[in-house]
Scaffold this motif. Sequence first.
Motif, PDB file in Angstrom:
ATOM      1  N   GLY A 125      34.789  -7.951  -2.188  1.00 28.65           N
ATOM      2  CA  GLY A 125      34.434  -8.568  -3.458  1.00 28.65           C
ATOM      3  C   GLY A 125      34.805 -10.036  -3.503  1.00 28.65           C
ATOM      4  N   PHE A 126      34.163 -10.771  -4.397  1.00 25.83           N
ATOM      5  CA  PHE A 126      34.447 -12.191  -4.546  1.00 25.83           C
ATOM      6  C   PHE A 126      35.802 -12.401  -5.237  1.00 25.83           C
ATOM      7  N   GLY A 127      36.485 -13.466  -4.846  1.00 26.56           N
ATOM      8  CA  GLY A 127      37.733 -13.843  -5.497  1.00 26.56           C
ATOM      9  C   GLY A 127      38.872 -12.870  -5.314  1.00 26.56           C
ATOM     10  N   PRO A 128      39.163 -12.362  -4.088  1.00 31.44           N
ATOM     11  CA  PRO A 128      40.290 -11.431  -3.925  1.00 31.44           C
ATOM     12  C   PRO A 128      41.613 -12.120  -4.231  1.00 31.44           C
ATOM     13  N   ARG A 129      42.486 -11.423  -4.952  1.00 29.13           N
ATOM     14  CA  ARG A 129      43.753 -12.045  -5.357  1.00 29.13           C
ATOM     15  C   ARG A 129      44.987 -11.281  -4.892  1.00 29.13           C
ATOM     16  N   ASP A 130      44.870  -9.974  -4.693  1.00 27.98           N
ATOM     17  CA  ASP A 130      46.038  -9.233  -4.228  1.00 27.98           C
ATOM     18  C   ASP A 130      45.602  -8.079  -3.348  1.00 27.98           C
ATOM     19  N   VAL A 131      46.494  -7.675  -2.453  1.00 29.02           N
ATOM     20  CA  VAL A 131      46.211  -6.584  -1.529  1.00 29.02           C
ATOM     21  C   VAL A 131      47.507  -5.816  -1.284  1.00 29.02           C
ATOM     22  N   ILE A 132      47.419  -4.483  -1.212  1.00 29.37           N
ATOM     23  CA  ILE A 132      48.563  -3.644  -0.879  1.00 29.37           C
ATOM     24  C   ILE A 132      48.129  -2.611   0.154  1.00 29.37           C
ATOM     25  N   PHE A 133      49.102  -2.072   0.869  1.00 26.97           N
ATOM     26  CA  PHE A 133      48.839  -1.071   1.896  1.00 26.97           C
ATOM     27  C   PHE A 133      49.009   0.325   1.305  1.00 26.97           C
ATOM     28  N   ASP A 134      47.991   1.166   1.518  1.00 27.41           N
ATOM     29  CA  ASP A 134      48.006   2.565   1.094  1.00 27.41           C
ATOM     30  C   ASP A 134      48.151   3.413   2.353  1.00 27.41           C
ATOM     31  N   ALA A 135      49.409   3.760   2.707  1.00 25.83           N
ATOM     32  CA  ALA A 135      49.672   4.488   3.946  1.00 25.83           C
ATOM     33  C   ALA A 135      49.068   5.880   3.917  1.00 25.83           C
ATOM     34  N   GLU A 136      49.032   6.510   2.736  1.00 31.38           N
ATOM     35  CA  GLU A 136      48.519   7.863   2.621  1.00 31.38           C
ATOM     36  C   GLU A 136      47.079   7.968   3.113  1.00 31.38           C
ATOM     37  N   HIS A 137      46.283   6.953   2.851  1.00 33.51           N
ATOM     38  CA  HIS A 137      44.871   6.975   3.226  1.00 33.51           C
ATOM     39  C   HIS A 137      44.548   5.967   4.332  1.00 33.51           C
ATOM     40  N   ASN A 138      45.570   5.335   4.898  1.00 35.99           N
ATOM     41  CA  ASN A 138      45.404   4.343   5.969  1.00 35.99           C
ATOM     42  C   ASN A 138      44.354   3.299   5.590  1.00 35.99           C
ATOM     43  N   ARG A 139      44.605   2.630   4.470  1.00 36.89           N
ATOM     44  CA  ARG A 139      43.649   1.652   3.970  1.00 36.89           C
ATOM     45  C   ARG A 139      44.372   0.568   3.194  1.00 36.89           C
ATOM     46  N   LEU A 140      43.667  -0.499   2.941  1.00 35.88           N
ATOM     47  CA  LEU A 140      44.131  -1.542   2.040  1.00 35.88           C
ATOM     48  C   LEU A 140      43.474  -1.341   0.681  1.00 35.88           C
ATOM     49  N   LEU A 141      44.189  -1.686  -0.368  1.00 43.10           N
ATOM     50  CA  LEU A 141      43.630  -1.722  -1.713  1.00 43.10           C
ATOM     51  C   LEU A 141      43.607  -3.180  -2.152  1.00 43.10           C
ATOM     52  N   VAL A 142      42.458  -3.624  -2.651  1.00 37.81           N
ATOM     53  CA  VAL A 142      42.255  -5.034  -2.969  1.00 37.81           C
ATOM     54  C   VAL A 142      41.744  -5.163  -4.394  1.00 37.81           C
ATOM     55  N   VAL A 143      42.181  -6.217  -5.086  1.00 41.85           N
ATOM     56  CA  VAL A 143      41.700  -6.510  -6.425  1.00 41.85           C
ATOM     57  C   VAL A 143      41.536  -8.015  -6.551  1.00 41.85           C
ATOM     58  N   GLY A 144      40.665  -8.455  -7.477  1.00 43.81           N
ATOM     59  CA  GLY A 144      40.439  -9.888  -7.576  1.00 43.81           C
ATOM     60  C   GLY A 144      39.891 -10.325  -8.905  1.00 43.81           C
ATOM     61  N   ILE A 145      39.256 -11.499  -8.906  1.00 45.51           N
ATOM     62  CA  ILE A 145      38.807 -12.115 -10.147  1.00 45.51           C
ATOM     63  C   ILE A 145      37.305 -12.363 -10.151  1.00 45.51           C
ATOM     64  N   GLY A 146      36.601 -12.082  -9.040  1.00 41.85           N
ATOM     65  CA  GLY A 146      35.180 -12.362  -8.963  1.00 41.85           C
ATOM     66  C   GLY A 146      34.349 -11.206  -9.464  1.00 41.85           C
ATOM     67  N   SER A 147      33.072 -11.473  -9.690  1.00 42.03           N
ATOM     68  CA  SER A 147      32.156 -10.448 -10.188  1.00 42.03           C
ATOM     69  C   SER A 147      31.276  -9.960  -9.037  1.00 42.03           C
ATOM     70  N   PRO A 148      31.015  -8.637  -8.925  1.00 40.47           N
ATOM     71  CA  PRO A 148      31.489  -7.576  -9.822  1.00 40.47           C
ATOM     72  C   PRO A 148      32.953  -7.234  -9.566  1.00 40.47           C
ATOM     73  N   LEU A 149      33.628  -6.762 -10.604  1.00 38.00           N
ATOM     74  CA  LEU A 149      35.059  -6.513 -10.534  1.00 38.00           C
ATOM     75  C   LEU A 149      35.321  -5.053 -10.190  1.00 38.00           C
ATOM     76  N   TYR A 150      35.950  -4.817  -9.064  1.00 44.26           N
ATOM     77  CA  TYR A 150      36.325  -3.476  -8.635  1.00 44.26           C
ATOM     78  C   TYR A 150      37.712  -3.519  -8.006  1.00 44.26           C
ATOM     79  N   ILE A 151      38.408  -2.385  -8.040  1.00 46.19           N
ATOM     80  CA  ILE A 151      39.476  -2.152  -7.082  1.00 46.19           C
ATOM     81  C   ILE A 151      38.787  -1.580  -5.853  1.00 46.19           C
ATOM     82  N   GLN A 152      38.971  -2.238  -4.710  1.00 44.41           N
ATOM     83  CA  GLN A 152      38.283  -1.849  -3.495  1.00 44.41           C
ATOM     84  C   GLN A 152      39.252  -1.266  -2.473  1.00 44.41           C
TER      85      GLN A 152
END
Length: 714
Positions: free
Chosen positions: A159-186
């Motif tokens: 997504g556009f404008g990513p602002r933060d990222v954390i590690f999700d060990a349970e699912h072996n993935r990153l979780l990302v959130v931001g300020i751009g449109s469209p707005l999703y937790i990815q």
Amino acid sequence: MYKLIIPMTAILIAAFSVPGWAQISVPSPECATWDSLYNRYLISLFYDGDIIQIDTSGNVTMFKDSAPYFNSACIVGNTFYQCRMTSIIGYDLATADMVSNVYIPYSRYLGGCTADSSGNLYIVDMPTANGNGPIDRIWKIQLGDGSISEFVNTNTGLGFGPRDVIFDAEHNRLLVVGIGSPLYIQAVSLEDSSVTNLVKFEHSDGLARDQFGNTYAAGYNSGTIYRYDSNFTTPPELVATGYNGPCNIDYNPHDHVLAIPNFIGNYVNFLKMDRPELIGKTYTDVVGGDGDNILEGGETIELVVTFKNPHFLPLTDCSIELYAVSGDLIITQGSASIGGIPARSTGNNNASPILFEIPPEYESQMDSFYLEMIYTSNYGTEKDQFELGKPIGEKMVLLVNNDDNNDIYQYYQEALNLADCPYDIYDIWNAAFTFPLEGIFLSNFDVVVWFTGDHRAQLLDSDEIAAMKNYLDSGGNLFLTGQGIASQLDTTDQDFLHNYLRAEYLMNLSWPCMYADTGNQVFDLADQIKFSGSDAANNQIVYDHIAPINDGAPALIYCARSDYGAISYNGDYRSVFFSFGFEAIDNNQQGWTDREKILREIIAFLNCSIDDDSDGICNGLDNCPEIANPLQTDSDGDGIGDACDYVCGDANGDRNSDIGDAVFIINHVFKGGPAPDPVVAGDANCDGNTDVGDAVYIISHVFKGGPAPCAGCP
């Protein structure tokens, strides 16, 4: 007089944060990071460049005095990594000495960072601060050899404008959130870097994760914190609200505290989690009354409350006490034992209900109940206090929450409270708060306010529509409001739309405002509303335009148009239908009408108790100056004083007289456009006609300081 209450909401959690230092003032806090090695919070200050440390007793000291424009941070091993524009800098946790300074080529604005369990560091990067740059990325740094690579970018799904990222060990993935449109937790898979949109969210600078797999997301603009389950499959829980620019949050799993930097507010909150949550309350008159679940004078009421223990350890020795009530209610059994509540489970006082009596001839009103819960956990023995609200007395308003968003109901509750209107709530989406659907009889209530809130594929199902039809058939009074209802019913149930709501669907068109139609039954003619401003729910994506049919009456008309957003009916029943969400009405804007006034007028029309002008209708005209007032005239002869009728020179109906009205008149005279409604509203020069002379008159007033429209009119 009705009592004003503040309904119990999740914000009460915030009222019981870490005692003594739940909030600490610091300038421009950008990021909070929990340091489990040294039991402290490291807070990055964006403009100062300082990194301060706050221990678990609330003591604040300096960790590192550095250059400004630090963004997010994370800890890997004994190193504190801090992002600063195009570099990521590492500090030793013990000494605060710089141990690394890695420049990332082609980066522009580094934000959040995190690390996986394989020695890789991930940093989000957006080329410009507003998220409008060419390519936004997540960089990957292999800490073993220092190699840098691009892991994913906007061309591959980020997504556009990513602002933060954390590690999700349970699912072996990153979780990302931001300020751009469209707005999703990815979610970004660490196996193949594929991107998945998990849930829609809002402008956000912060994510955090607890040891139970829950993810916390900070809403920067709304000042809210939400909690999602590990799979993002159930609706989010509103943890707390009232913050001022919450950004890069972090979770302390040892003390169960969420650290929340408030960038705009210049403070950091420390929110203690996993305290008991009030999730259900049931008032019954089965034993001490007539069993109709309406609390009336002369009855003894049983109160049963249900608490959830969100803690990973059990609560023991739980008890409750009803220590105060408003009004003249009499507490006859004010305390009860709940016993123990297992971890992640619920408990109630069903075996020992709280009892209170309602005196005979009790005046209908909203009453407040003040409840205290005492319990023991690994925190020790603590007390939490809760305020509950309940209407006491004869038939009142039922607020039906048919929205799947946890926030929208607040706009209705606030308006009902300000209007001193006793009400009860039926929450379709949260059965824990309500009786089962088959146990609710809408006919028990004088007025039903039913809202659908956020737009979705199916707003009303057949059972819900049938319930409203039956209610209206029995002479009920209904206020139905929601975006997209008319367009849905036009396909699924035209009988309800045409023969009950007395409306016809025309089109969908985004439009910014409405005002009271001159022929309306409900509103003061000075009423005008604006959509989705700073003090409204910015959730409107569908604006249905409708028209009255089958004896329906126009209520609110779209500005400078001939179609409507609200229709009323006064016959065997009364109804008001908004083809948009009431929650979208902007409050506290000069020249626009507040939600509370609009709702009060609707309730007055539906539950006719005030008819000041003796016309047999309760509506906004009841407080309108009458023609008998010698200071009022009736230019259009409709029996309504001009002060409550129209704005002189307001040809386009936007409740102002300006250049837009001159254009409207010219369009009417020379291009066959619509006439002013009423026609006399366009007669700015008082010559008895609406013509080009009025357009010239208005232009002279606006641009040359000429007299105002209707100045000197008889």
